[in-house]
Design a protein around this motif. Structure first.
Motif, PDB file in Angstrom:
ATOM      1  N   LEU A  93       0.926  -1.253   0.009  1.00 39.37           N
ATOM      2  CA  LEU A  93      -0.005  -0.071   0.059  1.00 39.37           C
ATOM      3  C   LEU A  93       0.866   1.298  -0.048  1.00 39.37           C
ATOM      4  O   LEU A  93       0.819   2.334  -0.688  1.00 39.37           O
ATOM      5  CB  LEU A  93      -0.769   0.052   1.200  1.00 39.37           C
ATOM      6  CG  LEU A  93      -2.187   1.109   1.159  1.00 39.37           C
ATOM      7  CD1 LEU A  93      -2.796   0.760   0.021  1.00 39.37           C
ATOM      8  CD2 LEU A  93      -2.864   0.924   2.528  1.00 39.37           C
ATOM      9  N   ILE A  94       1.855   1.188   0.797  1.00 40.68           N
ATOM     10  CA  ILE A  94       2.775   2.339   0.905  1.00 40.68           C
ATOM     11  C   ILE A  94       3.692   2.567  -0.811  1.00 40.68           C
ATOM     12  O   ILE A  94       3.641   3.591  -0.953  1.00 40.68           O
ATOM     13  CB  ILE A  94       3.974   2.187   2.182  1.00 40.68           C
ATOM     14  CG1 ILE A  94       3.166   2.485   3.376  1.00 40.68           C
ATOM     15  CG2 ILE A  94       4.879   3.134   1.847  1.00 40.68           C
ATOM     16  CD1 ILE A  94       4.087   2.181   4.533  1.00 40.68           C
ATOM     17  N   LEU A  95       4.101   1.473  -0.998  1.00 38.84           N
ATOM     18  CA  LEU A  95       4.670   1.501  -2.152  1.00 38.84           C
ATOM     19  C   LEU A  95       3.621   1.935  -3.433  1.00 38.84           C
ATOM     20  O   LEU A  95       4.019   3.010  -4.382  1.00 38.84           O
ATOM     21  CB  LEU A  95       5.035   0.316  -2.600  1.00 38.84           C
ATOM     22  CG  LEU A  95       5.952   0.266  -4.095  1.00 38.84           C
ATOM     23  CD1 LEU A  95       7.223   0.854  -3.634  1.00 38.84           C
ATOM     24  CD2 LEU A  95       6.360  -1.323  -4.298  1.00 38.84           C
ATOM     25  N   PHE A  96       2.501   1.549  -3.616  1.00 38.22           N
ATOM     26  CA  PHE A  96       1.334   2.172  -4.448  1.00 38.22           C
ATOM     27  C   PHE A  96       1.211   3.656  -4.134  1.00 38.22           C
ATOM     28  O   PHE A  96       1.220   4.292  -5.076  1.00 38.22           O
ATOM     29  CB  PHE A  96       0.068   1.284  -4.339  1.00 38.22           C
ATOM     30  CG  PHE A  96      -0.963   1.925  -5.163  1.00 38.22           C
ATOM     31  CD1 PHE A  96      -0.890   1.469  -6.452  1.00 38.22           C
ATOM     32  CD2 PHE A  96      -2.018   2.453  -4.685  1.00 38.22           C
ATOM     33  CE1 PHE A  96      -1.815   2.011  -7.278  1.00 38.22           C
ATOM     34  CE2 PHE A  96      -3.030   2.956  -5.350  1.00 38.22           C
ATOM     35  CZ  PHE A  96      -2.844   2.760  -6.779  1.00 38.22           C
ATOM     36  N   ALA A  97       1.242   4.113  -2.858  1.00 44.27           N
ATOM     37  CA  ALA A  97       0.977   5.431  -2.571  1.00 44.27           C
ATOM     38  C   ALA A  97       2.091   6.381  -3.140  1.00 44.27           C
ATOM     39  O   ALA A  97       2.161   7.433  -3.810  1.00 44.27           O
ATOM     40  CB  ALA A  97       0.693   5.766  -1.148  1.00 44.27           C
ATOM     41  N   VAL A  98       3.408   5.818  -3.094  1.00 37.87           N
ATOM     42  CA  VAL A  98       4.633   6.655  -3.503  1.00 37.87           C
ATOM     43  C   VAL A  98       4.453   6.735  -5.162  1.00 37.87           C
ATOM     44  O   VAL A  98       4.673   7.716  -5.706  1.00 37.87           O
ATOM     45  CB  VAL A  98       5.719   6.071  -3.069  1.00 37.87           C
ATOM     46  CG1 VAL A  98       7.162   6.501  -3.713  1.00 37.87           C
ATOM     47  CG2 VAL A  98       5.975   5.929  -1.502  1.00 37.87           C
ATOM     48  N   PHE A  99       4.238   5.476  -5.540  1.00 37.63           N
ATOM     49  CA  PHE A  99       4.125   5.483  -7.185  1.00 37.63           C
ATOM     50  C   PHE A  99       2.932   6.742  -7.553  1.00 37.63           C
ATOM     51  O   PHE A  99       3.208   7.114  -8.681  1.00 37.63           O
ATOM     52  CB  PHE A  99       3.771   4.114  -7.514  1.00 37.63           C
ATOM     53  CG  PHE A  99       3.519   3.955  -9.038  1.00 37.63           C
ATOM     54  CD1 PHE A  99       4.438   4.063  -9.898  1.00 37.63           C
ATOM     55  CD2 PHE A  99       2.248   3.822  -9.491  1.00 37.63           C
ATOM     56  CE1 PHE A  99       4.276   3.991 -11.213  1.00 37.63           C
ATOM     57  CE2 PHE A  99       2.259   3.611 -11.080  1.00 37.63           C
ATOM     58  CZ  PHE A  99       3.101   3.780 -11.741  1.00 37.63           C
ATOM     59  N   ALA A 100       1.732   6.345  -6.857  1.00 40.86           N
ATOM     60  CA  ALA A 100       0.702   7.358  -7.387  1.00 40.86           C
ATOM     61  C   ALA A 100       1.097   8.727  -7.115  1.00 40.86           C
ATOM     62  O   ALA A 100       0.816   9.659  -8.201  1.00 40.86           O
ATOM     63  CB  ALA A 100      -0.738   7.102  -6.566  1.00 40.86           C
ATOM     64  N   VAL A 157       4.644  13.964 -11.656  1.00 41.50           N
ATOM     65  CA  VAL A 157       5.170  14.116 -13.067  1.00 41.50           C
ATOM     66  C   VAL A 157       4.217  14.823 -14.189  1.00 41.50           C
ATOM     67  O   VAL A 157       4.566  15.405 -15.059  1.00 41.50           O
ATOM     68  CB  VAL A 157       5.623  12.607 -13.609  1.00 41.50           C
ATOM     69  CG1 VAL A 157       5.747  12.813 -15.296  1.00 41.50           C
ATOM     70  CG2 VAL A 157       6.876  12.387 -12.831  1.00 41.50           C
ATOM     71  N   LEU A 158       2.847  14.467 -14.062  1.00 41.00           N
ATOM     72  CA  LEU A 158       1.904  14.885 -14.764  1.00 41.00           C
ATOM     73  C   LEU A 158       1.694  16.495 -14.497  1.00 41.00           C
ATOM     74  O   LEU A 158       1.395  17.170 -15.342  1.00 41.00           O
ATOM     75  CB  LEU A 158       0.545  14.104 -14.457  1.00 41.00           C
ATOM     76  CG  LEU A 158       0.254  12.811 -15.085  1.00 41.00           C
ATOM     77  CD1 LEU A 158      -0.978  12.071 -14.515  1.00 41.00           C
ATOM     78  CD2 LEU A 158       0.460  12.789 -16.575  1.00 41.00           C
ATOM     79  N   ALA A 159       1.865  16.760 -13.109  1.00 46.96           N
ATOM     80  CA  ALA A 159       1.781  18.260 -12.777  1.00 46.96           C
ATOM     81  C   ALA A 159       2.772  19.073 -13.455  1.00 46.96           C
ATOM     82  O   ALA A 159       2.478  20.046 -14.093  1.00 46.96           O
ATOM     83  CB  ALA A 159       1.736  18.325 -11.545  1.00 46.96           C
ATOM     84  N   LEU A 160       4.079  18.584 -13.595  1.00 46.56           N
ATOM     85  CA  LEU A 160       5.270  19.199 -14.068  1.00 46.56           C
ATOM     86  C   LEU A 160       5.100  19.595 -15.640  1.00 46.56           C
ATOM     87  O   LEU A 160       5.142  20.443 -16.428  1.00 46.56           O
ATOM     88  CB  LEU A 160       6.375  18.531 -13.670  1.00 46.56           C
ATOM     89  CG  LEU A 160       6.999  18.568 -12.274  1.00 46.56           C
ATOM     90  CD1 LEU A 160       8.113  17.651 -12.235  1.00 46.56           C
ATOM     91  CD2 LEU A 160       7.319  20.077 -12.012  1.00 46.56           C
ATOM     92  N   GLY A 161       4.400  18.091 -16.115  1.00 39.84           N
ATOM     93  CA  GLY A 161       4.473  18.058 -17.747  1.00 39.84           C
ATOM     94  C   GLY A 161       3.280  19.010 -18.177  1.00 39.84           C
ATOM     95  O   GLY A 161       3.423  20.057 -19.200  1.00 39.84           O
TER      96      GLY A 161
END
Length: 169
Positions: free
Chosen positions: A16-23, A29-33
Motif C-alpha cells: 500500500l505504501i509502495l502504491f501510494a509513493v508510485f501514485a 510528473v503529470l503536474a510538471l508536464g
C-alpha cells in the motif's frame, strides 16, 4: 497463525505504501508536464500574436508585387497624408482599377477592397485583428512594416519589392 497474519499485514502495508509513493510520483510528473505544456502554449501564442500582423501584411505585399501598384500614403489617397497610414495595393481587372487598403484605425487593423478613387470612411473596412498600431514606410523598393500588438510589443519587417528591381512583371 498469528505470525503469518502479522506478516501478511506488514506485506499489505508495504504494498500500500509502495502504491501510494508510485501514485504521488505519477501525479507530480503529470503536474510538471502540464505546467511545461502551459508555458509552451503561452510562448507560442505570444510569438504568434507578435508576428501575425507583419506576416499578414508582408504576404499581401508579396502576392500583389507588380511594378507601380504598391504605394504607401494616406487613407483617402496614397498621394495625400491624412493621418491614417495606409498601404495601397492596386490591381486592374476588366478595365477597372481596384484598391486594397490595409491600415490601422481605432484599435484595429482593417482591410478595405474597393474601386480606386471611391471615398469611404475608415470604419467601412473589414476588421482583420485587434492591435495597438500599424505603420508603413517606403524607402525605394523596400517597404518597412511596424506593428504593435495588443500587449504593446513592437514587431518590424521589411519587404523588398522584386517588381521594382525588374525581377517580376
Amino acid at each position: 497463525m498469528r505470525g503469518k497474519l502479522q506478516r501478511h499485514s506488514i506485506e499489505s502495508a508495504f504494498v500500500l505504501i509502495l502504491f501510494a509513493v508510485f501514485a504521488m510520483t505519477v501525479v507530480a510528473v503529470l503536474a510538471l508536464g502540464a505546467n511545461s505544456y502551459q508555458k509552451l502554449v503561452e510562448r507560442d501564442n505570444d510569438g504568434y500574436n507578435k508576428w501575425i500582423v507583419t506576416s499578414y501584411v508582408a504576404a499581401k505585399i508579396r502576392s500583389n508585387d507588380v511594378r507601380g501598384k504598391i504605394q504607401v500614403g494616406g487613407f483617402a489617397s496614397a498621394e495625400e497624408e491624412d493621418g491614417i497610414e495606409t498601404l495601397h495595393l492596386y490591381r486592374e481587372s476588366e478595365g477597372e482599377k481596384y484598391d486594397t487598403r490595409i491600415y490601422y484605425y481605432d484599435g484595429y487593423i482593417y482591410e478595405l477592397f474597393t474601386l480606386a478613387d471611391l471615398h469611404f470612411d475608415p470604419e467601412a473596412g473589414n476588421v482583420v485583428m485587434e492591435a495597438r498600431g500599424l505603420s508603413f514606410e517606403r524607402e525605394g523598393d523596400v517597404i518597412h512594416i511596424t506593428s504593435v500588438d495588443t500587449e504593446g510589443r513592437t514587431n518590424t519587417a521589411a519587404v523588398s519589392l522584386r517588381s521594382e528591381r525588374g525581377v517580376m512583371a
